[in-house]
Design a protein around this motif. Sequence first.
Motif, PDB file in Angstrom:
ATOM      1  N   ASP A 107      -9.026   9.827  -4.871  1.00 30.25           N
ATOM      2  CA  ASP A 107      -8.096  10.605  -4.322  1.00 30.25           C
ATOM      3  C   ASP A 107      -6.661   9.776  -4.324  1.00 30.25           C
ATOM      4  O   ASP A 107      -5.739  10.681  -4.204  1.00 30.25           O
ATOM      5  CB  ASP A 107      -8.559  11.202  -2.786  1.00 30.25           C
ATOM      6  N   ASP A 108      -6.753   8.656  -3.982  1.00 29.65           N
ATOM      7  CA  ASP A 108      -5.607   7.973  -3.390  1.00 29.65           C
ATOM      8  C   ASP A 108      -5.425   6.449  -3.898  1.00 29.65           C
ATOM      9  O   ASP A 108      -6.391   5.805  -3.600  1.00 29.65           O
ATOM     10  CB  ASP A 108      -5.132   8.141  -2.029  1.00 29.65           C
ATOM     11  N   GLY A 109      -4.736   6.058  -4.782  1.00 25.84           N
ATOM     12  CA  GLY A 109      -4.599   4.700  -5.176  1.00 25.84           C
ATOM     13  C   GLY A 109      -4.320   3.748  -4.102  1.00 25.84           C
ATOM     14  O   GLY A 109      -4.478   2.516  -4.371  1.00 25.84           O
ATOM     15  N   ARG A 110      -3.771   4.137  -2.948  1.00 29.84           N
ATOM     16  CA  ARG A 110      -3.455   3.305  -2.054  1.00 29.84           C
ATOM     17  C   ARG A 110      -4.630   3.002  -1.128  1.00 29.84           C
ATOM     18  O   ARG A 110      -4.587   2.452   0.026  1.00 29.84           O
ATOM     19  CB  ARG A 110      -2.172   3.540  -1.279  1.00 29.84           C
ATOM     20  N   VAL A 111      -5.789   3.506  -1.429  1.00 29.83           N
ATOM     21  CA  VAL A 111      -7.147   3.744  -0.511  1.00 29.83           C
ATOM     22  C   VAL A 111      -8.108   3.067  -1.379  1.00 29.83           C
ATOM     23  O   VAL A 111      -8.504   3.318  -2.383  1.00 29.83           O
ATOM     24  CB  VAL A 111      -7.601   4.951   0.071  1.00 29.83           C
ATOM     25  N   GLU A 167     -20.759   9.517 -10.943  1.00 29.63           N
ATOM     26  CA  GLU A 167     -20.158  10.711 -10.908  1.00 29.63           C
ATOM     27  C   GLU A 167     -18.560  10.554 -11.277  1.00 29.63           C
ATOM     28  O   GLU A 167     -18.129   9.438 -11.343  1.00 29.63           O
ATOM     29  CB  GLU A 167     -19.822  11.165  -9.326  1.00 29.63           C
ATOM     30  N   ALA A 168     -18.057  11.503 -11.783  1.00 36.06           N
ATOM     31  CA  ALA A 168     -16.297  11.303 -12.315  1.00 36.06           C
ATOM     32  C   ALA A 168     -15.669  10.942 -11.711  1.00 36.06           C
ATOM     33  O   ALA A 168     -15.349  11.335 -10.325  1.00 36.06           O
ATOM     34  CB  ALA A 168     -15.837  12.638 -12.890  1.00 36.06           C
ATOM     35  N   ALA A 169     -14.747   9.731 -11.936  1.00 30.25           N
ATOM     36  CA  ALA A 169     -13.681   9.231 -10.990  1.00 30.25           C
ATOM     37  C   ALA A 169     -12.419   9.198 -11.824  1.00 30.25           C
ATOM     38  O   ALA A 169     -12.393   9.080 -12.812  1.00 30.25           O
ATOM     39  CB  ALA A 169     -14.077   7.777 -11.011  1.00 30.25           C
ATOM     40  N   VAL A 170     -11.432   9.698 -11.088  1.00 26.20           N
ATOM     41  CA  VAL A 170     -10.182   9.771 -11.576  1.00 26.20           C
ATOM     42  C   VAL A 170      -9.581   8.490 -11.857  1.00 26.20           C
ATOM     43  O   VAL A 170      -9.735   7.554 -11.000  1.00 26.20           O
ATOM     44  CB  VAL A 170      -9.218  10.377 -10.494  1.00 26.20           C
ATOM     45  N   PRO A 171      -9.000   7.969 -13.020  1.00 24.42           N
ATOM     46  CA  PRO A 171      -8.449   6.823 -13.221  1.00 24.42           C
ATOM     47  C   PRO A 171      -7.447   6.386 -12.136  1.00 24.42           C
ATOM     48  O   PRO A 171      -6.650   7.132 -11.644  1.00 24.42           O
ATOM     49  CB  PRO A 171      -7.614   6.792 -14.517  1.00 24.42           C
ATOM     50  N   ALA A 172      -7.623   4.906 -11.603  1.00 27.19           N
ATOM     51  CA  ALA A 172      -6.919   4.733 -10.426  1.00 27.19           C
ATOM     52  C   ALA A 172      -5.421   4.777 -10.816  1.00 27.19           C
ATOM     53  O   ALA A 172      -4.640   5.155  -9.678  1.00 27.19           O
ATOM     54  CB  ALA A 172      -7.121   3.189 -10.098  1.00 27.19           C
ATOM     55  N   GLU A 173      -4.831   4.471 -11.650  1.00 29.59           N
ATOM     56  CA  GLU A 173      -3.440   4.573 -12.253  1.00 29.59           C
ATOM     57  C   GLU A 173      -2.862   5.980 -11.874  1.00 29.59           C
ATOM     58  O   GLU A 173      -1.920   6.180 -11.683  1.00 29.59           O
ATOM     59  CB  GLU A 173      -3.214   4.272 -13.743  1.00 29.59           C
ATOM     60  N   GLN A 174      -3.743   6.969 -12.280  1.00 27.89           N
ATOM     61  CA  GLN A 174      -3.387   8.526 -11.946  1.00 27.89           C
ATOM     62  C   GLN A 174      -3.589   8.841 -10.605  1.00 27.89           C
ATOM     63  O   GLN A 174      -2.524   9.731 -10.247  1.00 27.89           O
ATOM     64  CB  GLN A 174      -4.256   9.358 -12.647  1.00 27.89           C
ATOM     65  N   ALA A 175      -4.166   8.007  -9.622  1.00 23.94           N
ATOM     66  CA  ALA A 175      -4.350   8.346  -8.133  1.00 23.94           C
ATOM     67  C   ALA A 175      -3.134   7.732  -7.486  1.00 23.94           C
ATOM     68  O   ALA A 175      -3.019   8.090  -6.247  1.00 23.94           O
ATOM     69  CB  ALA A 175      -5.612   8.125  -7.582  1.00 23.94           C
ATOM     70  N   VAL A 176      -2.516   6.683  -7.817  1.00 25.39           N
ATOM     71  CA  VAL A 176      -1.424   5.928  -7.211  1.00 25.39           C
ATOM     72  C   VAL A 176      -0.353   6.785  -6.667  1.00 25.39           C
ATOM     73  O   VAL A 176       0.184   7.429  -7.440  1.00 25.39           O
ATOM     74  CB  VAL A 176      -1.073   4.673  -7.701  1.00 25.39           C
ATOM     75  N   ARG A 177      -0.082   6.868  -5.301  1.00 27.91           N
ATOM     76  CA  ARG A 177       1.094   7.590  -4.960  1.00 27.91           C
ATOM     77  C   ARG A 177       1.987   6.570  -4.891  1.00 27.91           C
ATOM     78  O   ARG A 177       2.228   5.519  -4.126  1.00 27.91           O
ATOM     79  CB  ARG A 177       0.819   8.219  -3.404  1.00 27.91           C
ATOM     80  N   ALA A 178       3.356   7.119  -4.931  1.00 26.45           N
ATOM     81  CA  ALA A 178       4.673   6.300  -4.845  1.00 26.45           C
ATOM     82  C   ALA A 178       5.014   6.078  -3.178  1.00 26.45           C
ATOM     83  O   ALA A 178       4.667   6.727  -2.664  1.00 26.45           O
ATOM     84  CB  ALA A 178       5.937   7.072  -5.496  1.00 26.45           C
ATOM     85  N   SER A 213      -3.810  -7.093  -6.738  1.00 27.65           N
ATOM     86  CA  SER A 213      -3.157  -6.894  -8.101  1.00 27.65           C
ATOM     87  C   SER A 213      -2.345  -5.633  -8.212  1.00 27.65           C
ATOM     88  O   SER A 213      -1.310  -5.651  -8.930  1.00 27.65           O
ATOM     89  CB  SER A 213      -4.545  -6.432  -9.226  1.00 27.65           C
ATOM     90  N   ARG A 214      -2.484  -4.593  -7.531  1.00 26.64           N
ATOM     91  CA  ARG A 214      -1.623  -3.582  -7.352  1.00 26.64           C
ATOM     92  C   ARG A 214      -0.122  -3.927  -6.823  1.00 26.64           C
ATOM     93  O   ARG A 214       0.810  -3.444  -7.004  1.00 26.64           O
ATOM     94  CB  ARG A 214      -2.089  -2.382  -6.452  1.00 26.64           C
ATOM     95  N   ILE A 215      -0.293  -4.776  -5.604  1.00 24.15           N
ATOM     96  CA  ILE A 215       0.820  -5.235  -5.068  1.00 24.15           C
ATOM     97  C   ILE A 215       1.821  -5.894  -6.104  1.00 24.15           C
ATOM     98  O   ILE A 215       2.953  -5.772  -6.423  1.00 24.15           O
ATOM     99  CB  ILE A 215       0.795  -6.243  -4.038  1.00 24.15           C
ATOM    100  N   ALA A 216       0.987  -6.768  -6.967  1.00 18.57           N
ATOM    101  CA  ALA A 216       1.595  -7.532  -7.902  1.00 18.57           C
ATOM    102  C   ALA A 216       2.096  -6.690  -9.377  1.00 18.57           C
ATOM    103  O   ALA A 216       2.835  -7.289 -10.283  1.00 18.57           O
ATOM    104  CB  ALA A 216       0.793  -8.809  -8.344  1.00 18.57           C
TER     105      ALA A 216
END
Length: 403
Positions: A261-265, A392-403, A299-302
């Motif tokens: 649901d959320d790339g920051r979680v 179970e189907a998982a949304v790619p993390a890059e699509q879930a990240v919120r600005a 990794s996301r921070i970088a």
Amino acid sequence: MAENIEVVVIGGGYAGVMAANRLTRRDDVTVTLINPRPSFVHRVRLHQLVGGTDDAVVAYRDVLAEGVRLTVDTATRIDAAGRGVALASGGTVGYDYLVYAAGSGSADPSVPGAAEFAHPIASLEEARRLRQVLDTTPASAAVTVVGAGPSGIETAAELAEAGRAVTLVCGGELGPYLHARGRRSVAARLAELGVAVLEGEGAKVVEVTRDAVRLGDGRELPSRVTIWTAGFGVPDLAARSGLSTDALGRLLTDETLTSVDDGRVVAAGDSAAPSGLPPRMSCQAAMPLGARAADTVLSRIAGERPETLRQSFTAQCISLGRRTGIFQFADRSDVAVWFNIDGRLGARIKETVCKGIVGHLADEARKPGAYRLHRIPGSARRRMLLEAGRGEAAVPAEQAVRA
């Protein structure tokens, strides 16, 4: 000057502490660990607390990096949209990234009378309450342990070695994870300790009363103290917060442990369900998951692409009292193989493992990034299941990240 990044970790168990320590690798990251207790619970020793041979507690100063801010409180809700965690004491802790490591506890038993008359031991408080009950119960009184997994076996052996009259009700097969050879070894040791082991379909508990346990085949066992070790549950925090979970309530993630649901979680430990294929709830899985979750956040921070999960198992160790144990080897897919080490050497290995767990956390606290076991090549079976679409189907993390 670089902007400070706030990372909140919910849960101060094996996964949460590993993640929190590892996140201190960056000077521009502030880590807050939210945990309801002021001390670290060494859960693999809870059966020893029940048996009176250990207190199952370690001071956080011994396993937590100095730079981690410990908040002794309970998280009651996650506001993913607002990036905040509501606390039981009032107020909210804000975050840029969240590591969900809420852990697991006793499952609510559906058996009539179990919730009222049986004693769970999955948490520190439960184990302490049971210890008090045993302290006021005659040593000759009948004790029934329900559940034939590691917790049930270890608890039964610990109490029998202390002179208690113990019956272990399996509700099926003794030590279902074990290889047949290892199962025979465990059964022989329990027999030496005087533990009555009840196996088979008829040995399923159908009712618990104040002074007895009733089985599916009609037998009624006198039981002054009934201990319930069958099954684990997870907190409903993620579900209550509107995040996607599996049927048990574990947070659904992709293979980088990022929430669908959320790339920051990011999730780790027993409360994580990567691709809907969660590994066995265990310390052996929790610490690598904690390290992987921290690496994903870093990794996301970088601005880098996070690596995917490499979950591997090699063995399971079970103590059979203080003098004997078994180290059951397994393949990387967590399937037991024929080889095991038992007896006194098995007990020494189990004790070394228990001390080594704390050692790994302490090493990571002193030198963040030192832990490497999460980089061992993972299970081929897991890769096969993922390729076959079994998770179970998982949304790619890059699509879930919120600005």
